[in-house]
Scaffold this motif. Sequence first.
Motif, mmCIF file in Angstrom:
data_model
loop_
_atom_site.group_PDB
_atom_site.id
_atom_site.type_symbol
_atom_site.label_atom_id
_atom_site.label_comp_id
_atom_site.label_asym_id
_atom_site.label_seq_id
_atom_site.Cartn_x
_atom_site.Cartn_y
_atom_site.Cartn_z
ATOM 1 N N ALA A 24 0.618 -5.539 10.487
ATOM 2 C CA ALA A 24 0.573 -4.121 10.852
ATOM 3 C C ALA A 24 0.383 -3.203 9.653
ATOM 4 O O ALA A 24 -0.130 -2.090 9.795
ATOM 5 C CB ALA A 24 1.858 -3.742 11.590
ATOM 6 N N PHE A 25 0.793 -3.637 8.471
ATOM 7 C CA PHE A 25 0.675 -2.790 7.288
ATOM 8 C C PHE A 25 -0.789 -2.657 6.892
ATOM 9 O O PHE A 25 -1.479 -3.647 6.669
ATOM 10 C CB PHE A 25 1.492 -3.388 6.144
ATOM 11 C CG PHE A 25 1.372 -2.641 4.844
ATOM 12 C CD1 PHE A 25 1.487 -1.263 4.805
ATOM 13 C CD2 PHE A 25 1.151 -3.326 3.654
ATOM 14 C CE1 PHE A 25 1.376 -0.570 3.612
ATOM 15 C CE2 PHE A 25 1.045 -2.647 2.457
ATOM 16 C CZ PHE A 25 1.155 -1.266 2.433
ATOM 17 N N LYS A 67 -2.112 8.381 5.957
ATOM 18 C CA LYS A 67 -2.148 7.154 6.756
ATOM 19 C C LYS A 67 -1.501 6.010 5.978
ATOM 20 O O LYS A 67 -0.745 5.205 6.538
ATOM 21 C CB LYS A 67 -3.586 6.794 7.120
ATOM 22 C CG LYS A 67 -4.250 7.759 8.088
ATOM 23 C CD LYS A 67 -5.713 7.396 8.298
ATOM 24 C CE LYS A 67 -6.426 8.429 9.159
ATOM 25 N NZ LYS A 67 -7.874 8.138 9.280
ATOM 26 N N ASN A 68 -1.803 5.939 4.686
ATOM 27 C CA ASN A 68 -1.194 4.898 3.852
ATOM 28 C C ASN A 68 0.316 5.091 3.759
ATOM 29 O O ASN A 68 1.092 4.131 3.844
ATOM 30 C CB ASN A 68 -1.808 4.919 2.451
ATOM 31 C CG ASN A 68 -3.245 4.430 2.434
ATOM 32 O OD1 ASN A 68 -3.789 4.007 3.455
ATOM 33 N ND2 ASN A 68 -3.877 4.494 1.274
ATOM 34 N N PHE A 69 0.725 6.335 3.558
ATOM 35 C CA PHE A 69 2.151 6.658 3.491
ATOM 36 C C PHE A 69 2.859 6.260 4.782
ATOM 37 O O PHE A 69 3.909 5.606 4.764
ATOM 38 C CB PHE A 69 2.322 8.161 3.238
ATOM 39 C CG PHE A 69 3.719 8.672 3.459
ATOM 40 C CD1 PHE A 69 4.708 8.479 2.504
ATOM 41 C CD2 PHE A 69 4.056 9.347 4.625
ATOM 42 C CE1 PHE A 69 6.009 8.947 2.711
ATOM 43 C CE2 PHE A 69 5.341 9.826 4.840
ATOM 44 C CZ PHE A 69 6.319 9.620 3.877
ATOM 45 N N TYR A 70 2.276 6.636 5.891
ATOM 46 C CA TYR A 70 2.887 6.368 7.195
ATOM 47 C C TYR A 70 3.004 4.866 7.446
ATOM 48 O O TYR A 70 4.023 4.377 7.943
ATOM 49 C CB TYR A 70 2.042 7.027 8.283
ATOM 50 C CG TYR A 70 2.677 7.026 9.651
ATOM 51 C CD1 TYR A 70 3.604 7.995 10.011
ATOM 52 C CD2 TYR A 70 2.332 6.059 10.594
ATOM 53 C CE1 TYR A 70 4.179 8.001 11.269
ATOM 54 C CE2 TYR A 70 2.907 6.053 11.852
ATOM 55 C CZ TYR A 70 3.827 7.030 12.187
ATOM 56 O OH TYR A 70 4.398 7.021 13.436
ATOM 57 N N GLN A 109 5.720 3.444 5.085
ATOM 58 C CA GLN A 109 7.061 3.825 5.521
ATOM 59 C C GLN A 109 7.487 3.024 6.749
ATOM 60 O O GLN A 109 8.669 2.764 6.959
ATOM 61 C CB GLN A 109 7.125 5.325 5.824
ATOM 62 C CG GLN A 109 8.535 5.812 6.099
ATOM 63 C CD GLN A 109 8.644 7.321 6.194
ATOM 64 O OE1 GLN A 109 9.314 7.961 5.397
ATOM 65 N NE2 GLN A 109 7.995 7.906 7.175
ATOM 66 N N GLY A 110 6.508 2.582 7.536
ATOM 67 C CA GLY A 110 6.818 1.754 8.694
ATOM 68 C C GLY A 110 7.336 0.375 8.327
ATOM 69 O O GLY A 110 7.886 -0.337 9.170
ATOM 70 N N GLU A 111 7.167 -0.014 7.050
ATOM 71 C CA GLU A 111 7.644 -1.306 6.571
ATOM 72 C C GLU A 111 8.975 -1.177 5.832
ATOM 73 O O GLU A 111 9.407 -2.112 5.164
ATOM 74 C CB GLU A 111 6.608 -1.917 5.612
ATOM 75 C CG GLU A 111 5.234 -2.126 6.216
ATOM 76 C CD GLU A 111 5.240 -3.201 7.291
ATOM 77 O OE1 GLU A 111 5.739 -4.303 7.017
ATOM 78 O OE2 GLU A 111 4.754 -2.931 8.409
ATOM 79 N N ARG A 130 10.510 -4.771 4.525
ATOM 80 C CA ARG A 130 9.422 -5.739 4.376
ATOM 81 C C ARG A 130 8.422 -5.350 3.296
ATOM 82 O O ARG A 130 7.738 -6.215 2.747
ATOM 83 C CB ARG A 130 8.706 -5.918 5.717
ATOM 84 C CG ARG A 130 9.535 -6.680 6.745
ATOM 85 C CD ARG A 130 8.868 -6.697 8.094
ATOM 86 N NE ARG A 130 8.750 -5.354 8.647
ATOM 87 C CZ ARG A 130 8.197 -5.075 9.824
ATOM 88 N NH1 ARG A 130 7.689 -6.042 10.558
ATOM 89 N NH2 ARG A 130 8.141 -3.834 10.267
ATOM 90 N N LEU A 131 8.327 -4.060 2.987
ATOM 91 C CA LEU A 131 7.409 -3.640 1.936
ATOM 92 C C LEU A 131 7.775 -4.287 0.607
ATOM 93 O O LEU A 131 6.920 -4.486 -0.256
ATOM 94 C CB LEU A 131 7.430 -2.113 1.792
ATOM 95 C CG LEU A 131 6.337 -1.509 0.906
ATOM 96 C CD1 LEU A 131 4.961 -1.692 1.541
ATOM 97 C CD2 LEU A 131 6.600 -0.036 0.641
#
Length: 204
Positions: free
Chosen positions: A92-93, A121-124, A127-129, A139-140
């Motif tokens: 997903a990343f 978009k990259n930030f979002y 941040q989702g990870e 996970r990031l």
Amino acid sequence: MKPYRHAVAAVLAGAAFALAGCGGGGSNPLDNPPSVDNPVGGGGQRLSYEYFQKCINPIFLEPLPVHHNGVTSVNTCASAGCHDNTSGTGGAFRVVPDAQPVDLADPANTPEVVRETDMYKNFYSAQGEVLPGAPLQSRLLTKPMVRNVLHGGGLIFDDAEHEYVKRIEYWINRPMPAGQDEFSAAAHSMFTPPDPAVGACNTE
């Protein structure tokens, strides 16, 4: 027939009473109950957009050693075989490789405008990870370090003291104050001197 009609009337009256007791409102007890308003939920704290675009996004574009199945190669997180937004296979990343930094000092770049950019978009996606305040559960960081989780891209960071590991940890550990968005000026303290335009990325 009269006893029958009386029985039906009694049943209907009982049903109407029961419906009213279950929440029916208004003059007609057979109406739908009034709408229930859910309280507005409070969102979690946001991470800093300014620190991300200056200190985190460049990590995704940097050629880094990759250790995979006993073989060491060099690749970027944003490459086509990894997390590229169009042809990546890394879950997903996603990263838009040519996303451009946004000047937040420009009044024209309102939050609404910034949120439409590729950098956002990259930030979002990043941040989702992340679990703010918990880098070792994010996970990031745990995936490229292969910490209790598999990473199809192999081991990227084998040293917890690596500059990029420290940056990611720092970003995750310092969400913006509660009630403030990702563009909060509180992020200025994450740079030395405290100015995102000229300051260096803090890591501790």
